[in-house]
Design a protein around this motif. Structure first.
Motif, mmCIF file in Angstrom:
data_model
loop_
_atom_site.group_PDB
_atom_site.id
_atom_site.type_symbol
_atom_site.label_atom_id
_atom_site.label_comp_id
_atom_site.label_asym_id
_atom_site.label_seq_id
_atom_site.Cartn_x
_atom_site.Cartn_y
_atom_site.Cartn_z
ATOM 1 N N ILE A 75 -4.704 7.906 1.790
ATOM 2 C CA ILE A 75 -6.158 7.783 1.983
ATOM 3 C C ILE A 75 -6.822 9.145 2.147
ATOM 4 O O ILE A 75 -7.756 9.491 1.416
ATOM 5 C CB ILE A 75 -6.456 6.877 3.201
ATOM 6 C CG1 ILE A 75 -5.983 5.435 2.900
ATOM 7 C CG2 ILE A 75 -7.955 6.894 3.524
ATOM 8 C CD1 ILE A 75 -6.226 4.463 4.023
ATOM 9 N N VAL B 127 -2.839 6.203 6.210
ATOM 10 C CA VAL B 127 -4.084 6.922 6.504
ATOM 11 C C VAL B 127 -3.910 8.423 6.290
ATOM 12 O O VAL B 127 -4.751 9.082 5.657
ATOM 13 C CB VAL B 127 -4.539 6.636 7.950
ATOM 14 C CG1 VAL B 127 -5.713 7.537 8.335
ATOM 15 C CG2 VAL B 127 -4.939 5.170 8.100
ATOM 16 N N LEU C 283 -0.884 4.310 -3.871
ATOM 17 C CA LEU C 283 -1.992 3.369 -3.984
ATOM 18 C C LEU C 283 -2.441 3.186 -5.428
ATOM 19 O O LEU C 283 -2.880 2.100 -5.813
ATOM 20 C CB LEU C 283 -3.167 3.847 -3.117
ATOM 21 C CG LEU C 283 -2.908 3.899 -1.598
ATOM 22 C CD1 LEU C 283 -4.176 4.315 -0.866
ATOM 23 C CD2 LEU C 283 -2.408 2.560 -1.075
#
Length: 602
Positions: free
Chosen positions: A46, A42, A285
């Protein structure tokens, strides 16, 4: 007001992520490790709060270093020697067999040539010490049989990093600078130097510092020893964690062991949490997304292959089904050293850098899935089996040997310890031993019905053997064993009920007591006092019942269970006694007549 610098901001984000994620995931039953990983994902990929995950990972690896140091403190050299078969037998078999199988799978994929496949296969054969040991610690399973076997494999994997790094030099024909024999010699020399320094320098060092009374100097010395030994091993080509582990083992028998553990523990906990967050930060990611199909196939295949091989090896080397399942689901992930190997291979001509990044992503994702896998392991376990711990009787031997540490034994041990007597306690419950250790008790795992366990726990030096086991058949077996092989030892035994007390007296034990006798007497006295009878009168009544009970037992030993029935009260005594109660009894109204075992505790 000036703007906070980047380091301060990053530290706040990392600590904040740990504070928020750990309690949430712990409450959900998913474990703190998965919480730290989620916090890292996170904060980093992200929301891009932090972007230098690899740099933070390098610093946070000190958490793994401190973890291995603390584990080393708990393992005396003699204990480590006892584990040699698991370390160099099971551990070596796991690395070699898993490496060969994964090498074959990598070669079949067509993504790498044979040299790159070897590095990929053996790099993926390594597991994560940080993840596995943290999960074992969270579950309190470090001392279990499966926990010790898992640690043995991890320890060999740490040793294997030296030949694997040398293998990169050998396979990298473009550079041709491999000197594996020299590297191996340097590593052996460094280990020898660590052993010598640990034996002759570390304890005197702490003695000198302790004599000054400077608490902060002791903390600084502990950090210096851990980080210094880790650096020495790294310079020799070994892992930093291995150096810290050796330093811990060398100090395991030191009188400063507990103080060192207390000094290092806070640093270990915080840095290890940051390490897991940094793993989440370094998760790319975009790489996962661009290679989603490859990763979705590769990760479960690699983890399944490792789990099956580990399960088979554990079963072949003596683990039961449940322990083998636990180990297989604990160690299927890639490890931190995979990052090192793949980065080194990518920097050479053994594999493209893009493939190295893909392998690192596979390792990271496999780490993230490990806590979930350990939860699923229970579905593959057979019915309830009795958990066992390693039988380690280092330091056992006292005037009193207590067998069984349930409610009765715990209370009795307090009296003995308060009287200044040393007590050796053995028990067969792993949960009870873990709970006792959290309160500072040193309980040994062992089955008191085994002669070898009794001998190892110091029965030859014991003046009194206190049997506090809960099951009558177990108690009787221990009593018979001790009387047969150690007749000079006095036997003090907790009985199950009145019938058991009679049987124990027939066996001529030195002392027996029903667990419920004293508590029942006290409970009855307090109830009388609540009804208005004076404390002195209630006490005298209780003592009368105690005397009657003893007189009945003496008669029942020779005449049978029905003897002494006239000493039982079956109806209130009138008038209320202020002195020793006297009564008459109508035998025709005796509600206890003929009840046999139904009144075995009366």
């Amino acid at each position: 007001m000036s703007e906070p610098n980047a380091l301060f901001t990053e530290t706040i984000l990392l600590l904040g992520g740990a504070v928020v994620s750990a309690p949430i995931f712990k409450r959900l039953g998913l474990g703190t490790v998965l919480g730290y990983l989620a916090a890292g994902v996170v904060i980093g990929p992200i929301f891009n709060g932090l972007t230098d995950g690899e740099q933070i990972l390098n610093v946070a690896e000190l958490g793994v270093v401190f973890l291995l140091f603390i584990i080393g403190l708990e393992l005396k050299p003699s204990r480590l020697w006892q584990m040699r078969r698991d370390i160099f037998g099971l551990g070596a078999a796991q690395v070699i067999l898993t490496g060969l199988v994964l090498t074959a799978l990598a070669d079949l994929s067509g993504l790498l040539d044979w040299r790159g496949s070897i590095i990929a296969g053996f790099g993926l054969a390594l597991s994560s010490t940080a993840f596995a040991m943290q999960i074992l610690e969270d579950d309190g399973d470090v001392s279990t049989r499966y926990g010790q076997r898992s640690f043995s494999m991890l320890l060999f994997q740490d040793l294997a990093i030296v030949p694997l790094l040398a293998l990169i030099n050998i396979l990298d024909t473009g550079k041709g600078h491999g000197t594996p024999i020299v590297d191996f010699g340097i590593a052996i020399g460094a280990v020898g130097a660590m052993i010598v320094m640990g034996r002759y320098l570390l304890t005197p060092l702490f003695q000198i510092i302790a004599s000054t009374g400077a608490r902060e100097a002791m903390i600084a010395a502990a950090l210096f020893v851990v980080m210094g030994s880790a650096t020495l091993m790294q310079m020799a080509g070994l892992s930093m964690a291995m150096g810290a582990f050796l330093a811990g083992v060398m100090l395991a028998e030191s009188s400063y062991r507990h103080e060192l553990e207390a000094d290092i523990e806070p640093f270990r906990g915080v840095l290890l949490a940051i390490f897991f967050i940094a793993v989440g930060l370094s998760l790319q990611l975009d790489v996962l997304w661009d290679n989603a199909l490859v990763i979705l196939v590769t990760v479960p295949v690699v983890m399944a292959a490792k789990a099956l091989i580990i399960y088979a090896l554990c079963r072949l080397t003596g683990s039961d089904h449940n322990d083998a399942i636990r180990i297989a689901f604990l160690l299927p992930q890639g490890g931190e050293f995979g990052f090192v190997l793949f980065s080194a291979a990518g920097a050479s001509s053994l594999m493209p850098s893009s493939t190295a990044s893909l392998l690192i992503a596979i390792v990271t994702l496999s780490m993230a899935l490990t806590p979930i896998g350990t939860k699923l392991a229970k579905r593959f376990q057979s019915g309830e089996t009795k958990e066992t711990l390693e039988e380690d009787f280092e330091g056992a031997g006292a005037d009193v040997l207590m067998i069984g540490f349930s409610r009765f034994g715990q209370i009795a041990s307090q009296i003995l310890l308060a009287g200044g007597r040393a007590v050796t306690v053995i028990d067969t419950s792993a949960d009870r031993i873990r709970q006792a250790s959290s309160f500072g008790f040193r309980i040994y795992f062992g089955d008191g019905t085994r002669k070898d366990v009794l001998r190892a726990s110091g029965i030859d030096h014991a003046k009194i053997v206190v049997v506090c086991t809960q099951k009558r058949e177990v108690t009787d077996k221990i009593v018979e064993l001790v009387q047969a092989d150690y007749p000079e030892a006095k036997l003090f035994v907790r009985s199950y009920d009145r019938v058991h007390s009679i049987a124990l007296r027939n066996l001529n034990v030195d002392y027996e007591l029903r667990e419920t006798l004293e508590s029942g007497l006290l409970f009855g006295r307090r109830t009388l006092e609540a009804l208005g009878i004076s404390e002195a009168a209630a006490y005298e009544i209780g003592e009368d019942i105690r005397r009657r009970d003893e007189q009945r037992l003496v008669l029942q030993v020779t005449e049978g269970l029905q003897a002494g029935r006239d000493m039982l009260y079956s109806q209130p005594v009138k008038p209320e006694p202020l002195v020793k109660p006297k009564r008459t009894m109508d035998f025709s109204q005796d509600p206890l007549a003929g009840t046999g075992d139904a009144v075995a505790d009366v």
